[in-house]
Design an enzyme around this catalytic site. Structure first.
Site, PDB file in Angstrom:
ATOM      1  CB  CYS A 398      -0.967  -0.037   1.187  1.00 14.75           C
ATOM      2  SG  CYS A 398      -2.365   1.087   1.026  1.00 14.75           S
ATOM      3  CG  HIS A 525      -3.536  -4.074   2.709  1.00  9.90           C
ATOM      4  ND1 HIS A 525      -2.678  -3.616   3.691  1.00  9.90           N
ATOM      5  CD2 HIS A 525      -4.112  -2.971   2.172  1.00  9.90           C
ATOM      6  CE1 HIS A 525      -2.742  -2.294   3.754  1.00  9.90           C
ATOM      7  NE2 HIS A 525      -3.607  -1.874   2.842  1.00  9.90           N
ATOM      8  CD  GLU A 527      -1.364  -6.889   4.832  1.00 11.72           C
ATOM      9  OE1 GLU A 527      -1.645  -5.761   5.295  1.00 11.72           O
ATOM     10  OE2 GLU A 527      -0.901  -7.066   3.696  1.00 11.72           O
TER      11      GLU A 527
END
Length: 593
Positions: A398, A525, A527
């Site tokens: 990001c 993102h 993750e």
């Protein structure tokens, strides 16, 4: 539908979220379809506007919901995809009730906490519990509900009252209450003290709820005499008193619960004993034990803004852990406050400045996560520059991707004033700009949120290979600003490659530096979709590059869609979805999902 409610007493931060996640995992391993709900008693509509330093990370769901980090634990442990409906807040409930009042839905009645708020809570629970979250049609068999906060908190009272009514309405055979409490050990006497738990259960009963099971947090296993005392004074069967003592990692918690037959206690309460399978946690057990035995380190420097509270980057931490375990490496994270890397810190805090730069230079890989605002931006840019110039594996997420582009424009393109219009609205070289799909004035729920599709521009890029040479991938987003498409041709002519874009080709999703061992930035993102045993491909790439194994990672094509299955000898068997298997290997093959 069966409901398992997890409450907490004595103090906050006992691990109710991990307990609820572990219970969900065990019940799923018993053959049941499981969903989860998190109740947050705060007045905020959602977690989107909360400070990460105060509340931990904001977890983003596929549908764009900005929710509590515990929903991330649920998704990782149970391997499910939740919705924003699965996070109930006081703000959401009151907003719904007040909107109904304004429409006249209550037909002139006096709108009160009881019954209107409590009824709305119960209706929300039943509605959310019916939403499929495991990719199958129809509702789940069991819904695990975590009640946030601590028993006795004034803001929790409407929810406790609603759950008391709910337990009566659905019947005792469909409702199991697990109370997580603290059994401290005072250093002076070295004795496990039961009074805090006794008082917590007394308060809970006074509010209309009686626990079926006690999950006691302690530094070591409860002594039998302590269990007997808790059983007697809390009116809970002794076999329903379980210990959640400190473990090397949280993957052991489901195993602890299974060893103490907590699942059997839950199944008895819910009258499911006759239809449940024996929990199949062999693979989970081998993964947890293997994680403890890893000794070859891989050191990752995480350069962030909110490093005062590590929960601010919980999903980052877990994704790094999943990838490092997949490569059979022991993860070592150096948490670096970005501000301490800046020149101002050299004058104000010379010792800290020297120490953090030593950590950065000693790292095997560097990760710069997302964030908002100006603080620490220059430090993150310096970290990106160091990684680029010194060929250190780098992953920017990001804002971390945006700053890598800005650093490249400043240094390579010779644009010293290159910046983001978020950080400098008057910059003459806007590399990052506000992209419509949100509001500049309203903060909550106004960003580009949730799952969006990224199309790979070239199959020979590292990111495309990591994702198994697919044509596209769906990942979760949370941002307002993006790389300026007008700057892309100039950046690409100087060596950067935007290997992933949205369907319009206007939004830059992935950036790479081809002549670097691993220099990748993602606007999304990754993750949020990493799972134990199924690490995020970009994190797997970072860890692979950091330990010198990137070529192996890239060569292990995900097109065959193989998963790793631990064996008793510690090796991992490559198993294909068709059911065939090849000889055991000593590496983990990720499932690209």
């Amino acid at each position: 539908m069966k409901y398992v409610v997890v409450s907490g007493g004595v103090v906050s931060g006992l691990g109710k979220g991990v307990t609820a996640s572990s219970i969900g995992l065990i019940l799923k391993s018993c053959g049941f379809r499981v969903t989860a709900i998190k109740i947050d008693p705060y007045l905020n509509i959602d977690a989107g506007t909360m400070s990460p330093i105060e509340h931990g990370e904001v977890y983003v769901l596929d549908d764009g919901g900005e929710v509590d980090l515990d929903l991330g634990n649920y998704e990782r442990f149970m391997d499910i995809k939740l919705t924003s409906e699965n996070n109930i807040t006081t703000g959401k409930v009151y907003k719904q009730v007040l909107e109904k009042e304004r429409r006249g839905d209550y037909l002139g009645k006096t709108v009160q906490v009881v019954p209107h708020i409590t009824d709305a809570i119960q209706e929300w629970i039943e509605r959310a519990a019916r939403i499929p979250v495991d990719g199958q049609s129809g509702p789940a068999d069991v819904c695990v509900i975590e009640l946030g906060g601590t028993i006795g908190d004034i803001e929790s009272m409407p929810f406790i009252n609603a759950l008391g009514q709910f337990s009566y309405r659905v019947g005792s055979e469909n409702f199991c209450l697990i109370h997580v409490s603290l059994v401290p050990v005072l250093n002076v006497v070295g004795e496990q003290k039961t009074k805090p738990t006794q008082h917590s259960v007394r308060d809970l009963r006074g509010l209309g709820l009686s626990p079926n099971i006690l999950a006691c947090r302690s530094t070591k296993p409860l002594e039998d005499t302590v269990k007997a005392k808790l059983s007697q004074f809390c009116q809970v069967p002794m076999e329903n008193v379980v210990t959640l003592y400190d473990c090397p990692n949280i993957w052991h918690i489901p195993l602890l619960l299974k060893e103490q037959k907590a699942h059997e206690a839950i199944l008895r309460v819910l009258n499911l004993t006759g239809v449940a399978k024996e929990p199949a946690l062999e693979e989970w057990s081998l993964m947890a034990k293997m994680s403890d035995k890893l000794h070859v380190p891989v050191r990752i420097a995480v350069v962030g803004k909110y490093t005062e509270l590590l929960d601010s980057y919980l999903s980052i931490h877990k994704a790094l852990l999943h990838a490092s375990v997949a490569r059979r490496k022991k993860l070592v994270i150096d948490w670096i406050s970005a501000s301490d890397l800046e020149l101002g810190a050299k004058k104000e805090k010379p010792d800290e400045y020297k120490a953090v730069w030593k950590l950065l230079k000693g790292a095997d890989g560097i990760l710069v996560p997302g964030g908002f605002g100006n603080r620490g931006v220059q430090g993150k840019i310096l970290a990106a520059k160091y990684a680029r110039e010194n060929k250190v594996p780098y992953l920017g997420i990001c804002l971390g991707m945006q700053l890598a582009v800005i650093e490249y424009a400043r240094t390579v393109l010779g644009l010293p004033d290159a910046n983001s219009t978020e950080l400098d609205p008057n910059t003459k070289s806007p590399c990052v700009v506000f992209m419509p799909e949100g509001s500049k004035t309203h903060m909550g729920g106004t960003m580009r949120l949730g799952s969006r599709r990224t199309y790979f521009q070239a199959k020979d890029s590292k990111s495309a290979k990591l994702y198994g040479n697919r044509s596209f991938v769906d990942e979760r987003h949370r941002h307002r600003y993006e790389v300026n498409p007008a700057m892309v041709p100039r950046l690409e002519s100087c060596g950067l490659t935007f290997s992933g874009k949205d369907e319009s080709g206007e939004r830059m999703e992935i950036v790479e530096l081809p002549n670097h061992p691993f220099y990748v930035g993602a606007q999304f993102h990754p993750e949020y979709k990493s799972r134990p045993g199924k690490p995020s491909p970009l994190f797997l790439g970072l860890i692979g590059a950091a330990c010198g194994e990137l070529d192996n990672v890239l060569q292990q094509s995900c097109q065959e869609t193989a998963v790793s299955r631990p064996q008793s000898n510690g090796k991992l068997e490559r198993v294909y979805l068709k059911g065939t298997a090849k000889k055991p290997v000593s590496v983990v093959y990720s499932l690209c999902s």
